[in-house]
Design a protein around this motif. Structure first.
Motif, mmCIF file in Angstrom:
data_model
loop_
_atom_site.group_PDB
_atom_site.id
_atom_site.type_symbol
_atom_site.label_atom_id
_atom_site.label_comp_id
_atom_site.label_asym_id
_atom_site.label_seq_id
_atom_site.Cartn_x
_atom_site.Cartn_y
_atom_site.Cartn_z
ATOM 1 N N SER A 179 7.154 8.957 9.441
ATOM 2 C CA SER A 179 6.720 8.093 8.457
ATOM 3 C C SER A 179 5.870 9.117 7.594
ATOM 4 O O SER A 179 4.675 9.515 7.963
ATOM 5 C CB SER A 179 5.588 7.295 9.243
ATOM 6 O OG SER A 179 4.924 6.478 7.954
ATOM 7 N N PRO A 180 6.653 9.801 6.570
ATOM 8 C CA PRO A 180 6.050 10.691 5.835
ATOM 9 C C PRO A 180 4.686 10.296 5.060
ATOM 10 O O PRO A 180 4.596 9.134 4.665
ATOM 11 C CB PRO A 180 6.978 10.785 4.678
ATOM 12 C CG PRO A 180 7.743 9.780 4.634
ATOM 13 C CD PRO A 180 7.988 9.251 6.163
ATOM 14 N N GLU A 181 3.809 11.209 5.569
ATOM 15 C CA GLU A 181 2.486 10.903 4.812
ATOM 16 C C GLU A 181 2.570 10.877 3.252
ATOM 17 O O GLU A 181 3.312 12.046 2.719
ATOM 18 C CB GLU A 181 1.459 12.058 5.574
ATOM 19 C CG GLU A 181 0.284 12.287 5.135
ATOM 20 C CD GLU A 181 0.398 12.897 3.843
ATOM 21 O OE1 GLU A 181 -0.424 12.360 2.865
ATOM 22 O OE2 GLU A 181 1.113 13.735 3.830
ATOM 23 N N ARG A 182 2.083 10.128 2.641
ATOM 24 C CA ARG A 182 2.304 10.020 1.151
ATOM 25 C C ARG A 182 1.121 9.888 0.262
ATOM 26 O O ARG A 182 1.058 9.210 -0.705
ATOM 27 C CB ARG A 182 3.240 8.785 0.721
ATOM 28 C CG ARG A 182 4.511 8.751 1.177
ATOM 29 C CD ARG A 182 5.241 7.344 1.002
ATOM 30 N NE ARG A 182 6.012 7.260 -0.011
ATOM 31 C CZ ARG A 182 6.556 6.386 -0.587
ATOM 32 N NH1 ARG A 182 6.329 5.307 -0.114
ATOM 33 N NH2 ARG A 182 7.282 6.113 -1.781
ATOM 34 N N SER A 216 -7.583 5.370 -0.090
ATOM 35 C CA SER A 216 -7.112 4.135 -0.871
ATOM 36 C C SER A 216 -5.723 4.306 -0.841
ATOM 37 O O SER A 216 -4.942 3.104 -0.823
ATOM 38 C CB SER A 216 -7.704 4.043 -2.354
ATOM 39 O OG SER A 216 -7.426 5.389 -2.872
ATOM 40 N N ARG A 217 -4.907 5.456 -0.850
ATOM 41 C CA ARG A 217 -3.462 5.573 -0.668
ATOM 42 C C ARG A 217 -3.154 4.925 0.585
ATOM 43 O O ARG A 217 -2.106 4.021 0.578
ATOM 44 C CB ARG A 217 -3.164 7.043 -0.855
ATOM 45 C CG ARG A 217 -3.214 7.694 -2.245
ATOM 46 C CD ARG A 217 -2.205 7.231 -3.136
ATOM 47 N NE ARG A 217 -0.947 8.010 -2.901
ATOM 48 C CZ ARG A 217 -0.340 8.525 -3.914
ATOM 49 N NH1 ARG A 217 -0.495 8.134 -5.124
ATOM 50 N NH2 ARG A 217 0.994 9.335 -3.611
ATOM 51 N N PRO A 260 2.615 1.857 -0.849
ATOM 52 C CA PRO A 260 3.523 1.617 0.308
ATOM 53 C C PRO A 260 3.868 2.854 0.977
ATOM 54 O O PRO A 260 3.872 3.874 0.799
ATOM 55 C CB PRO A 260 4.919 1.250 -0.620
ATOM 56 C CG PRO A 260 4.408 1.323 -2.287
ATOM 57 C CD PRO A 260 3.024 1.836 -2.057
ATOM 58 N N LYS A 261 3.721 2.318 2.351
ATOM 59 C CA LYS A 261 4.164 3.616 3.347
ATOM 60 C C LYS A 261 5.421 3.191 4.108
ATOM 61 O O LYS A 261 5.729 2.145 4.274
ATOM 62 C CB LYS A 261 2.871 3.632 4.492
ATOM 63 C CG LYS A 261 3.284 4.877 5.360
ATOM 64 C CD LYS A 261 1.941 5.233 5.968
ATOM 65 C CE LYS A 261 1.741 6.233 6.867
ATOM 66 N NZ LYS A 261 2.564 7.487 6.676
ATOM 67 N N ILE A 262 6.450 4.254 4.322
ATOM 68 C CA ILE A 262 7.498 3.816 4.986
ATOM 69 C C ILE A 262 7.506 4.594 6.357
ATOM 70 O O ILE A 262 7.054 5.365 6.660
ATOM 71 C CB ILE A 262 8.882 4.392 4.103
ATOM 72 C CG1 ILE A 262 8.722 5.953 3.932
ATOM 73 C CG2 ILE A 262 8.806 3.735 2.826
ATOM 74 C CD1 ILE A 262 9.871 6.505 3.252
ATOM 75 N N ILE A 263 8.610 3.790 7.049
ATOM 76 C CA ILE A 263 8.774 4.547 8.453
ATOM 77 C C ILE A 263 10.133 4.215 9.085
ATOM 78 O O ILE A 263 10.472 2.984 8.750
ATOM 79 C CB ILE A 263 7.739 3.574 9.479
ATOM 80 C CG1 ILE A 263 7.534 4.447 11.027
ATOM 81 C CG2 ILE A 263 7.880 2.258 9.746
ATOM 82 C CD1 ILE A 263 6.149 4.265 11.589
ATOM 83 N N GLY A 264 10.631 5.088 9.613
ATOM 84 C CA GLY A 264 11.998 4.961 10.112
ATOM 85 C C GLY A 264 12.372 5.701 11.482
ATOM 86 O O GLY A 264 11.656 6.679 11.580
ATOM 87 N N GLY A 265 12.885 5.262 12.399
ATOM 88 C CA GLY A 265 13.221 5.566 13.735
ATOM 89 C C GLY A 265 14.431 6.431 13.696
ATOM 90 O O GLY A 265 15.413 6.333 13.092
ATOM 91 N N VAL A 292 -1.644 -0.082 8.804
ATOM 92 C CA VAL A 292 -1.147 -0.004 7.446
ATOM 93 C C VAL A 292 -0.705 -1.156 6.950
ATOM 94 O O VAL A 292 0.337 -1.748 7.271
ATOM 95 C CB VAL A 292 0.080 0.985 7.312
ATOM 96 C CG1 VAL A 292 0.625 1.299 6.097
ATOM 97 C CG2 VAL A 292 -0.437 2.459 7.900
ATOM 98 N N PRO A 293 -1.515 -1.710 5.806
ATOM 99 C CA PRO A 293 -1.129 -2.921 5.303
ATOM 100 C C PRO A 293 -0.073 -2.943 4.381
ATOM 101 O O PRO A 293 0.863 -3.928 4.530
ATOM 102 C CB PRO A 293 -2.367 -3.229 4.230
ATOM 103 C CG PRO A 293 -3.340 -2.044 4.481
ATOM 104 C CD PRO A 293 -2.676 -0.922 5.214
ATOM 105 N N ASN A 294 0.498 -2.033 3.704
ATOM 106 C CA ASN A 294 1.660 -1.928 2.917
ATOM 107 C C ASN A 294 2.697 -0.916 3.483
ATOM 108 O O ASN A 294 2.851 0.073 3.385
ATOM 109 C CB ASN A 294 1.178 -1.333 1.604
ATOM 110 C CG ASN A 294 2.352 -1.787 0.501
ATOM 111 O OD1 ASN A 294 3.524 -2.449 1.123
ATOM 112 N ND2 ASN A 294 1.956 -1.842 -0.711
#
Ligand SMILES: NC(=O)c1ccc[n+]([C@@H]2O[C@H](COP(=O)([O-])OP(=O)(O)OC[C@H]3O[C@@H](n4cnc5c(N)ncnc54)[C@H](O)[C@@H]3O)[C@@H](O)[C@H]2O)c1
Length: 388
Positions: free
Chosen positions: A151-154, A162-163, A168-173, A190-192
């Motif tokens: 889940s790359p930190e963005r 605030s970010r 939007p944060k993404i996550i992949g297995g 993480v709400p988004n």
């Protein structure tokens, strides 16, 4: 109830550890820097320039967020988030030593059913190869007995809290189960959050964002030179050209920091390894164009100096802002600092002004503190040169 360990409490790790603690989940932060751990446990924020972080560290430091230098103290955690740095070496190859050290230590305390999420930005495929192999070798766990995701930190330093709460944060297995499991955990703080098809895709998304920025800045820098040739104001031109489908960045002294000048190399080097040299031509050219901006600005400043009709050594120059980005106390790959050093090596009398640093800090770097009566002022963040 999950117990989460965040490995690495730096500019990226401490904000996420604090946000997780603030959501009510108990966090153990592991960082080899004992002084940093002590500060956090006493509720003192080691990154004062990070908006909103201070309050969270006061509220949770030493309570819901406990910082420890020893991995063994995170043994009772069931989720491990790794967020330590990855640098490139002098040949622009990723240097995995810090990341591998942290991964091996997590591997030693990993148990059946635990979840590991890598947040450090890495070349695509790192999670499913290097990280997976290190974890399995140390833990003796087999695939399927634990879960692994990326889940790359963005974040952007200065706006991390605030970010994390809005962006939007993404996550992949590395497999479907890992993706699902990691998504369920991250959703709690993480709400988004968006589940993507794989860890490899998540890694790639983060890297290509950096590539887009680097290429865009290279374009702006090239257009700056062309605009100058044909006597057009580049800022007015870009302002007017930009709209929903056109978003040209601003020209600059190049691209600095840990991220954007680093990530394109992940793809360039991977293509080189595969002998697919023609597949990353634009990325390499953009990197070169951005780095060449140093010479461009040094030449331009020297041209301004010669207009003053004084020997170069008698001209005082002030460079305003030496960090890699405005408002961030960070010098990694700072192009402005490199300009200062190059001007000094040409025998110019260079002074520095930067609100992020004290006079003592500037002098400790071997630089001269601004004293207010310079002949030439170069403001790299606004890219103007004023000569008296
Ligand atoms: N700072 C940003 O704006 C930013 C933005 C995007 C991505 N990132 C990502 O975050 C990653 C981490 O960067 P950062 O800015 O937090 O770095 P940082 O240098 O601020 O902090 C790294 C922390 O990790 C600790 N550490 C080093 N080795 C360790 C180990 N073996 N075990 C435990 N702790 C260890 C250090 O003591 C330090 O506190 C980067 O590689 C990058 O992928 C950062």
């Amino acid at each position: 109830m999950d117990r989460i360990a965040v490995i690495g409490l730096g500019k990226a790790g401490l904000p996420i550890a604090s946000v997780i603690a603030d959501s009510g989940i108990s966090v153990t932060g592991v960082d080899i820097d004992e002084e940093r751990c002590r500060m956090i446990n006493e509720g003192k924020n080691p990154i004062p320039e990070e908006t909103g972080l201070g309050e969270l560290v006061v509220k949770h430091g030493g309570k819901n967020l406990v910082a420890v230098p020893d991995y063994n103290e995170a043994k009772n955690c069931n989720v491990f988030i790794i967020i330590v740095p990855l640098f490139i070496d002098e040949y622009n190859q990723p240097d995995f030593r810090i990341l591998l050290d942290a991964t091996v230590k997590v591997g030693k305390i990993l148990k059946k059913g635990d979840v590991v999420v890598l947040e450090t930005t890495v070349p695509p495929m790192t999670t499913e190869t290097l990280i997976r192999e290190a974890l399995e070798k140390e833990s003796k766990l087999k695939p399927g007995e634990y879960y692994l995701a990326n889940s790359p930190e963005r974040i952007m330093t200065g706006y991390s809290i605030s970010r994390l709460r809005e962006f939007p944060k993404i996550i992949g297995g590395i497999d479907k189960e890992s993706g699902k499991k990691a998504f369920e955990i991250y959703r709690k703080f993480v709400p988004n959050l968006q589940l993507v098809s794989s860890a490899r895709l998540a890694e790639f998304v983060k890297v290509i964002e950096g590539c887009y920025r680097d290429v865009n800045v290279a374009l702006a820098n090239e257009l700056l030179k062309i605009a100058e040739e044909i006597d057009v104001d580049i800022y007015e031109a870009i302002r007017t050209a930009n709209h929903e489908y056109c978003h040209i960045h601003l020209p600059s002294t190049g691209v600095g920091g840990h991220c954007i000048p680093v990530y394109p190399w992940f793809l360039i080097k991977e293509m080189e390894k595969r002998k697919k040299f023609d597949k990353a031509k634009l990325l390499r050219t953009a990197r070169e164009l951005n780095d060449e901006m140093l010479e461009y600005w040094v030449d331009k400043i020297i041209k301004e100096c010669t207009k003053l009709n004084k020997p170069l050594k008698d001209i005082k120059i002030c460079v305003k802002g030496i960090t890699f980005r405005e408002g961030v106390k960070e010098l990694y790959h700072s192009r402005n600092l490199e300009i200062v050093r190059r001007l000094m090596s040409k025998g110019l009398n260079v002074f520095v002004q930067d609100q992020m640093f004290t006079k003592e800090e500037i002098e400790q770097m071997g630089l001269k503190w601004y004293n207010g009566d310079e002949d030439i002022v170069f403001d790299p963040f606004n890219l103007n040169i004023t000569a008296r």
